[in-house]
Write an enzyme that holds these catalytic residues in place. Structure first.
Site, short mmCIF file in Angstrom:
data_model
loop_
_atom_site.label_atom_id
_atom_site.label_comp_id
_atom_site.label_asym_id
_atom_site.label_seq_id
_atom_site.Cartn_x
_atom_site.Cartn_y
_atom_site.Cartn_z
N LYS A 282 -2.26 19.69 11.14
CA LYS A 282 -3.65 19.20 11.16
C LYS A 282 -4.86 19.80 12.10
O LYS A 282 -4.40 20.24 13.14
CB LYS A 282 -3.49 17.63 11.80
CG LYS A 282 -4.59 16.71 11.42
CD LYS A 282 -4.02 15.22 11.69
CE LYS A 282 -5.14 14.24 11.35
NZ LYS A 282 -4.56 12.83 11.39
N GLU A 368 1.21 -2.75 7.98
CA GLU A 368 0.62 -4.05 8.40
C GLU A 368 1.48 -5.31 8.08
O GLU A 368 1.86 -5.94 8.75
CB GLU A 368 -0.60 -4.00 7.84
CG GLU A 368 -1.63 -3.31 8.36
CD GLU A 368 -1.82 -1.82 7.78
OE1 GLU A 368 -1.06 -1.56 6.83
OE2 GLU A 368 -2.38 -1.02 8.00
N ARG A 396 -3.99 -6.39 4.17
CA ARG A 396 -2.68 -5.75 3.40
C ARG A 396 -1.65 -6.87 3.98
O ARG A 396 -0.44 -6.79 3.19
CB ARG A 396 -2.28 -4.58 4.13
CG ARG A 396 -1.20 -3.93 3.48
CD ARG A 396 -1.33 -2.62 2.91
NE ARG A 396 -2.15 -2.04 1.97
CZ ARG A 396 -2.38 -0.69 1.83
NH1 ARG A 396 -1.38 0.22 2.50
NH2 ARG A 396 -3.05 -0.22 1.07
#
Ligand SMILES: Cc1ncc(C[n+]2csc(CCOP(=O)(O)OP(=O)(O)O)c2C)c(N)n1
Ligand SMILES: CC(=O)[C@@H](O)[C@H](O)COP(=O)(O)O
Ligand SMILES: [Mg+2]
Length: 628
Positions: A282, A368, A396
């Site tokens: 990343k 979630e 969600r």
């Protein structure tokens, strides 16, 4: 100067290039993306990390005929640069400009709109099965990060994709972009599994070498493939992905075009569910981002690439910081408190809490649904869970909120950050439905503080209740009001009159109090800080109806089913008829852009509120407006 990049208008131009020129193109794309984000702000680390993968995918696959679905989509700036939008990237995430995520209405190369994570495999599978049903020869490719792979929805899709349907296997390729990072460092058992696979990468190198030799004799190659499947079980741990029915390849270096392109060409010609595990870094190619991928996940504004992100200028505390401080203070006061985040430690302000209370801190990954029911389990055992979750991401876990928390009336606190318009992230991240979707659930309470001090009071009020309570607050900072460091609370269920005026009463919810007060000063209207969406202070509503000719409600949430509807329901139930005006987010998706501008476009700034009231009720007494 982007010599090669300037010649690329579409991936077809890219595919006409010599493979040997691709590394130079990748360098130009990376520099272009870094320079763009340094001017516009936006996601950085994930975009720098997917440059080579993006070049390779568009080089090998016949896009847009072959469909690429980008999970989350925060890593698609290289994709947008290579698909005809280079000249508009300077408008990134600005009103009317290029979106920060893929949008079908922005480009034919954006095959599926994303923003919320872990949807790519499902969508790509749908596209793959559609191709089969329509007899079309096309590939569907899902590009999903290791963080996004931690969501249950990704495994629901793997489970479905890995088996044939009526004898038909989907020609789907899942590319796992494994940079060993979410926004925070990754969590969970999957991360450990991926690490084991990466530790066996001698296996992949050896295997690639063996394949190169065998390629000349296809039958032998097939025989070796079967042996390979068997051998894998002995040489390295079988991957979870093979158990789901995928042909797993990797891990390979996701920055090495000489590894990526032949592997993708090989996989392009394979039938059935394929899984390619690529390893990237990343922030690759920008040392400061490589060194601190958490900090360089996204830029909040302009920066000088040579110097990195500027130090934060201090300024007014954000609501997020107010929450983070409250969480630590309440944890200090009550050892039952447990803090839970679904992979948003930094965004939810929980870094300090994690440091100070590591055993009572849980980052459950991008999960979630699990986060909410995990909290319910904790509450069953007498603990006091606080779920820090963006309003949009709570969408969600709606069934878990209803079925696992509210139905059992469990004392879970939901710290709903990003409640309202969020701005640059646009409609996928707007937190504008929580008022409507929470207030209709029995046992649930919903508090809407108007400033930072009120936010702290609301959190304590919520925490001390023995029921599910959500406290919603917006992205960014408030008024800069002094915040009492104590653990005081509101009087339960009571709003507060903040301004006495004439004829019109404005009932403000949350941070709409400030523009409502400004508008009221021009109208000489009464203003109430309602504080509670549920339970609504019905006595106060009815008193306001008795003492005024009209009632106006203002909320930074959808008008349909929102707090204004609650006021209307209250008046109707009491048989009180008087002119009502509901101001809030209209029934449309609000685009990306500057949040102040977007609120103004929704009529939710002081000028807009005043104009709406004058337009509806004029300057004559409100009742005359109703009776014509
Ligand atoms: C449902 C959902 N929850 C949380 C987020 C916030 N979020 C955006 S990117 C991200 C991390 C994604 O990690 P990964 O998939 O590994 O991509 P990377 O940033 O490493 O490229 C998270 C948690 C989201 N977009 N959607
Ligand atoms: C891509 C994603 O979903 C997150 O990075 C999100 O953009 C964070 O939003 P904030 O910037 O409001 O924390
Ligand atoms: Mg990652």
């Amino acid at each position: 100067m982007s010599k090669i990049l300037d010649s690329i208008q579409t991936p077809a131009d890219l595919r006409r290039m010599a493979r040997s020129d691709l590394p130079a193109l990748a360098r130009e794309v990376r520099e272009f993306v870094l320079n763009t984000v340094s001017q516009t702000g936006g996601h950085l680390g994930s975009n720098l990390g997917t440059v080579e993968l993006t070049v390779a995918l568009h080089y090998v696959f016949n896009t847009p005929h072959d469909r690429i679905v980008w999970d989350v989509g925060h890593q698609t700036y290289p994709h947008k640069v290579l698909t005809g939008r280079r000249e508009r990237m300077h408008t990134l995430r600005q009103l009317g400009g290029i979106a920060g995520f893929p949008r079908r209405d922005e480009s034919e190369y954006d095959t599926f709109a994303t923003g919320h994570s872990s949807t790519s495999i499902s969508a790509a599978l749908g596209m793959a099965m559609a191709a089969k049903q329509k007899g079309e020869d096309r590939k569907a490719i899902a590009v999903i990060g290791d963080g996004s792979m931690t969501a249950g929805m990704a495994f629901e899709a793997l489970n479905n994709a890995g088996v044939s349907h009526a004898g038909v296997h989907a020609d789907i390729l899942v590319v796992l972009n494994d940079n060993d990072m979410s926004i925070s460092p990754p969590v969970g058992a999957l991360n450990k599994h991926l690490a084991r696979l990466m530790s066996g990468n001698f296996y992949a190198a050896a295997r690639e070498g063996a394949k190169a030799v065998l390629k000349a004799a296809p039958p032998l190659f097939e025989l070796a493939r079967r042996f390979e499947e068997h051998a894998k079980g002995m040489v390295v741990p079988g991957t979870i992905f093979e158990e789901f029915g995928f042909n797993y390849v990797g891990p390979i270096d996701g920055h090495d075009l000489d590894a990526l392109i032949p592997t993708l060409e090989n996989l392009r010609n394979k039938k059935g569910p394929q899984f390619l595990h690529v390893v990237t870094k990343k922030g690759y190619g920008y040392k400061m981002a490589e060194a601190d991928p958490v900090k360089y996940h996204a830029a909040s504004g302009r920066f000088n690439p040579a110097e990195g992100f500027p130090k934060s200028s201090g300024g007014k505390p954000t609501f997020t910081q107010i929450f983070g401080q409250w969480l630590c203070d309440m944890a200090e006061a009550d050892e039952r408190l447990v803090g839970i985040t679904p992979a948003m430690r930094e965004g939810s302000g929980m870094v300090e809490f994690h440091k100070r209370f590591p055993r009572r801190y849980h980052d459950v990954g991008i999960a979630e649904q699990h986060a909410v029911t995990f909290a319910a389990g904790l509450a069953c055992e007498g603990l006091k869970p606080v779920v820090a979750i963006y309003s949009t991401f709570l969408q969600r876990a709606y069934d878990q909120l209803v079925h696992d928390v509210a139905l059992q009336n469990l004392p879970v606190v939901f710290a709903l950050d990003r409640g309202g318009i969020v701005g640059a992230d646009g409609p996928t991240h707007a937190g504008v439905y929580d008022i409507a979707f929470i207030r209709c659930i029995p046992n649930c309470a919903l508090l809407a503080p108007s400033d930072e001090n009120e936010c702290r009071l609301a959190l304590t009020t919520a925490y001390r209740r023995d029921q599910p309570v959500a406290v919603r607050y917006p992205r960014g900072s408030g008024t800069g009001v002094a915040v009492d460091p104590g653990l005081g609370e509101w009087e339960w269920g009571k709003g507060v009159v903040r301004r006495e005026g004439q004829r019109t009463a404005i009932l403000a919810f949350g941070t709409m109090l400030q523009p409502a007060l400004a508008a009221a000063a021009k109208l000489d209207a009464t203003v109430v800080d309602m504080r509670f969406v549920k339970p609504l202070d019905e006595a106060l509503v009815l008193e306001m109806a008795r003492r005024h000719d009209a009632i106006v409600t203002v909320e930074e949430g959808c008008v349909m089913g929102g707090a204004g509807s609650a006021v209307g329901e209250c008046l109707a139930a009491a048989g009180v008829a008087l002119p009502l005006l509901h101001l809030g987010i209209p029934d449309r998706f609000v685009e990306h852009g500057d949040p102040v501008k977007l609120l103004s476009l929704c009529g939710l700034d002081a000028e807009g509120i005043e104009a709406s009231i004058r337009k509806r009720f004029g300057t004559r007494p409100a009742l005359a407006a109703v009776n014509g």
